[in-house]
Design an enzyme around this catalytic site. Structure first.
Site, PDB file in Angstrom:
ATOM      1  N   LEU A  23       0.458  -1.190   0.234  1.00  0.00           N
ATOM      2  CA  LEU A  23       0.068  -0.006   0.032  1.00  0.00           C
ATOM      3  C   LEU A  23       0.667   1.513  -0.079  1.00  0.00           C
ATOM      4  CD1 LEU A  23      -2.677  -0.848   2.601  1.00  0.00           C
ATOM      5  CD2 LEU A  23      -3.480  -1.018   0.425  1.00  0.00           C
ATOM      6  N   GLY A  24       2.057   1.756   0.908  1.00  0.00           N
ATOM      7  CA  GLY A  24       2.474   2.230   0.997  1.00  0.00           C
ATOM      8  C   GLY A  24       4.209   2.369   1.580  1.00  0.00           C
ATOM      9  N   LYS A  61       1.514  -2.792   8.726  1.00  0.00           N
ATOM     10  CA  LYS A  61       2.738  -1.858   9.067  1.00  0.00           C
ATOM     11  C   LYS A  61       4.241  -2.745   9.724  1.00  0.00           C
ATOM     12  CE  LYS A  61       4.813   2.612  10.161  1.00  0.00           C
ATOM     13  NZ  LYS A  61       3.380   3.691  10.675  1.00  0.00           N
ATOM     14  N   GLY A  83       7.252   4.282   4.451  1.00  0.00           N
ATOM     15  CA  GLY A  83       7.115   5.105   4.670  1.00  0.00           C
ATOM     16  C   GLY A  83       9.480   5.434   5.154  1.00  0.00           C
ATOM     17  N   GLY A  84       9.120   6.563   6.356  1.00  0.00           N
ATOM     18  CA  GLY A  84      10.090   6.243   6.391  1.00  0.00           C
ATOM     19  C   GLY A  84      10.536   5.506   7.851  1.00  0.00           C
ATOM     20  N   MET A  85       9.825   4.638   8.061  1.00  0.00           N
ATOM     21  CA  MET A  85       8.989   4.173   9.339  1.00  0.00           C
ATOM     22  C   MET A  85       9.235   2.733   9.022  1.00  0.00           C
ATOM     23  SD  MET A  85       7.830   5.665  13.035  1.00  0.00           S
ATOM     24  CE  MET A  85       8.673   4.070  14.428  1.00  0.00           C
ATOM     25  N   GLY A  86       8.653   2.302   7.668  1.00  0.00           N
ATOM     26  CA  GLY A  86       8.529   1.077   6.913  1.00  0.00           C
ATOM     27  C   GLY A  86       7.519   0.960   6.124  1.00  0.00           C
ATOM     28  N   ASP A 141       2.981  15.162  12.488  1.00  0.00           N
ATOM     29  CA  ASP A 141       3.135  14.966  11.136  1.00  0.00           C
ATOM     30  C   ASP A 141       1.681  14.357  10.467  1.00  0.00           C
ATOM     31  OD1 ASP A 141       5.001  14.474   8.588  1.00  0.00           O
ATOM     32  OD2 ASP A 141       4.670  11.962   8.520  1.00  0.00           O
TER      33      ASP A 141
END
Length: 549
Positions: free
Chosen positions: A30-31, A52, A33-36, A143
């Protein structure tokens, strides 16, 4: 895509296939990001979830990473609101923490385009309510940005990603001196100075509202340093956005954190606010805040079960229709008799849609609670099985809503208002005909493809791995055709995913060859891309079966 995920779900990377989380089956991405990485997954009941998985290399301090993870879990468990994605499960697998949250269909605000009127007000109010719930739980999100707000197909905003949310009480992880983790353009002045507190989220809310209304950030620049200078020393650029909501956003973006309203005060202010003034007034001569329009908006909020609302309000509806000079005797009779006639739910919904366009033709058209204009149809195409079935009903049956209702609303496209006033939205009519032309070119090739798949199943001795059922396949054809027809980036993505998929079958090789030869400027060429895209799931199952042998 089955199970409610979008048809253009990103495929798994080679390294993803080795991930094992008990109770979940990962089916796509799905996407990231910076953390995973956020995966699309199915739980034990085959329900869609967003899973996630945090990065193993995210922090050299394993203790800090674990504390941050447990802080996020505690945060999500404390916060409950319809505008916040709920936490379903959490754990650690292979030394990597993971979270399972409800999957939210729709598009994030970054991709939705500009909002106006009731849609903008719904976004502003929903995000403010989410922040109020977050701050009440003693948390700062830190954020809030367009890509972290999902707009569901019914228009309701949902705030995502507490990946860097911090508990106010967790002094080991937040407080004065913390680095300004977040996204340039939404970071408040005090956070650049190392202070994270609820007013910082209110500042980000103001930036979010301006972006939603204009498509542009109020603080922008060619580098993060330039953006920071503008936030610390400049004034927000509203890009022509005016009205009560714009004034509230300016107050939220005050440089002095103490001068900003709280999230609770935002909710109270928005509870009595009217939608911001339109850049061009409706040609019908009525304001967006008149009784008929408010009545229609109220009616649309009860789309799940409209009959009880109709019984309570039909006299008001009839009175408004007569006041506005609606002389359609059949429509007035329908209003009187509708609750007792025993009509099907589809007939009731269609009658409500017709009534809505007669009373408030300047409003964004809706059907079953979903917006029925270009943006709304794209959102349905990106939704789950139910949304795609509705899209096929809207676009695939000429007698229904696009022809009889949505195409007749008083849209504000310059071309339609200037030349086609009273004849409806020319762009929406053209969109329907374009999608229908592509779909028409898929019927025979899809039938032939099904025969090829059956034959190759028998030849290879595999268990039956067929295309989806006909109705689901039809829905996905319409959704994919709409996406590739309207967006060149979507067409490129579908083509790339089809050509990248390796499957040792003749029928899939023929699909890839057809896509390579396809001319995207023709309906037939687009049809080949659509066919291959909806057949890609079957090709993946073939490839998995072959690899397991």
């Amino acid at each position: 895509m089955p199970h409610g995920f979008p048809p253009d779900l990103s495929p798994l990377h080679p390294d993803d296939h080795g991930i094992r989380i008990p109770g979940y089956r990962i089916v796509g991405r799905l996407g990231e990001g910076g953390m995973g990485v956020v995966y699309a997954a199915l739980d034990a009941r085959r329900q869609p979830v967003a899973l996630k998985l945090m990065r193993a290399e995210m922090s050299p301090d394993i203790g800090q990473r674990r504390r941050r993870f447990h802080s996020e879990v505690r945060t999500l468990r404390r916060v409950r609101d319809e505008h916040i994605v709920p936490l379903l499960d959490a754990g650690v697998s292979g030394g990597r923490p993971w979270l399972a949250t409800a999957y939210v269909p729709g598009q994030n605000l970054q991709r939705c385009g500009r909002l106006s009127g009731p849609r903008l007000l719904l976004l502003a109010r929903g995000v403010a309510r989410a922040l109020h719930a977050i701050h009440r739980a003693g948390v700062v999100h830190r954020d809030l940005k367009p890509s972290n707000v999902m707009i569901r197909p019914d228009g309701v905003p949902v705030v995502l990603d507490f990946g860097i949310a911090r508990s106010l009480a967790d002094t080991g992880l937040t407080g004065t001196g913390a680095p300004p983790v977040g996204t340039a353009g939404t970071i408040s002045p005090e956070r650049y100075r190392g202070v994270s507190a609820p007013p910082a989220d209110v500042f980000a809310w103001g930036c979010l509202v301006v972006f939603a209304a204009t498509g542009r950030q109020p603080f922008s620049g060619s580098s993060p340093e330039e953006v920071m200078h503008r936030v610390l020393h400049g004034q927000p650029d509203l890009h022509g956005f005016t009205g009560p909501l714009a004034d509230l956003a300016v107050r939220a973006m005050a440089r002095d954190a103490g001068a900003r309203p709280t999230a609770h005060q935002l909710v109270e202010a928005l509870g009595s606010a009217e939608a911001p003034a339109r850049s061009a007034p409706p040609r019908s001569g009525r304001s967006a805040g008149d009784t008929a329009t408010l009545l229609v908006l109220e009616m649309q909020r009860h789309h799940d079960d409209p009959l009880p609302w109709l019984r309570r309000n039909r006299e008001r509806l009839v009175g408004e229709a007569r006041r506005l000079g609606v002389a359609d005797r059949a429509l007035l009779d329908l209003l009187h008799n509708l609750p007792e006639e025993g009509l099907s739910s589809a007939a009731v919904e269609e009658a409500l849609a017709v009534l809505a366009v007669r009373l408030a033709p300047h409003e964004r058209p809706r059907y079953r609670g979903h917006p029925v204009d270009e943006d709304g149809l794209v959102a349905l195409a990106c939704g789950g099985a139910a949304e795609q079935a509705l899209l096929r009903r809207l676009l695939g049956e000429r007698s229904l809503i696009v022809e009889r209702y949505a195409a007749r609303h008083l849209c504000r496209h310059g071309l339609c208002v200037g030349k086609y006033l009273g004849r409806g939205c020319r762009i929406l009519r053209r969109l329907r005909s374009e999608v229908a032309a592509v779909v028409a070119h898929t019927r025979e090739p899809l039938r032939e493809l099904r025969h090829q798949i059956w034959a190759e199943h028998d030849a290879l001795g595999h268990p039956r791995i067929l295309l989806p059922p006909d109705r689901e396949l039809t829905d996905r054809v319409h959704a994919t055709a709409l996406l590739v027809r309207r967006r060149s980036s979507e067409l490129d993505r579908h083509r790339e995913e089809v050509l990248a998929l390796r499957c040792p079958t003749r029928w899939w090789a023929s699909q890839q060859e057809a896509v390579l030869r396809a001319d995207p400027n023709t309906d037939r060429g687009l049809a080949w891309v659509v066919i291959a895209s909806v057949a890609a799931d079957t090709a993946r199952r073939f490839a998995e079966a072959a690899a397991a042998e």
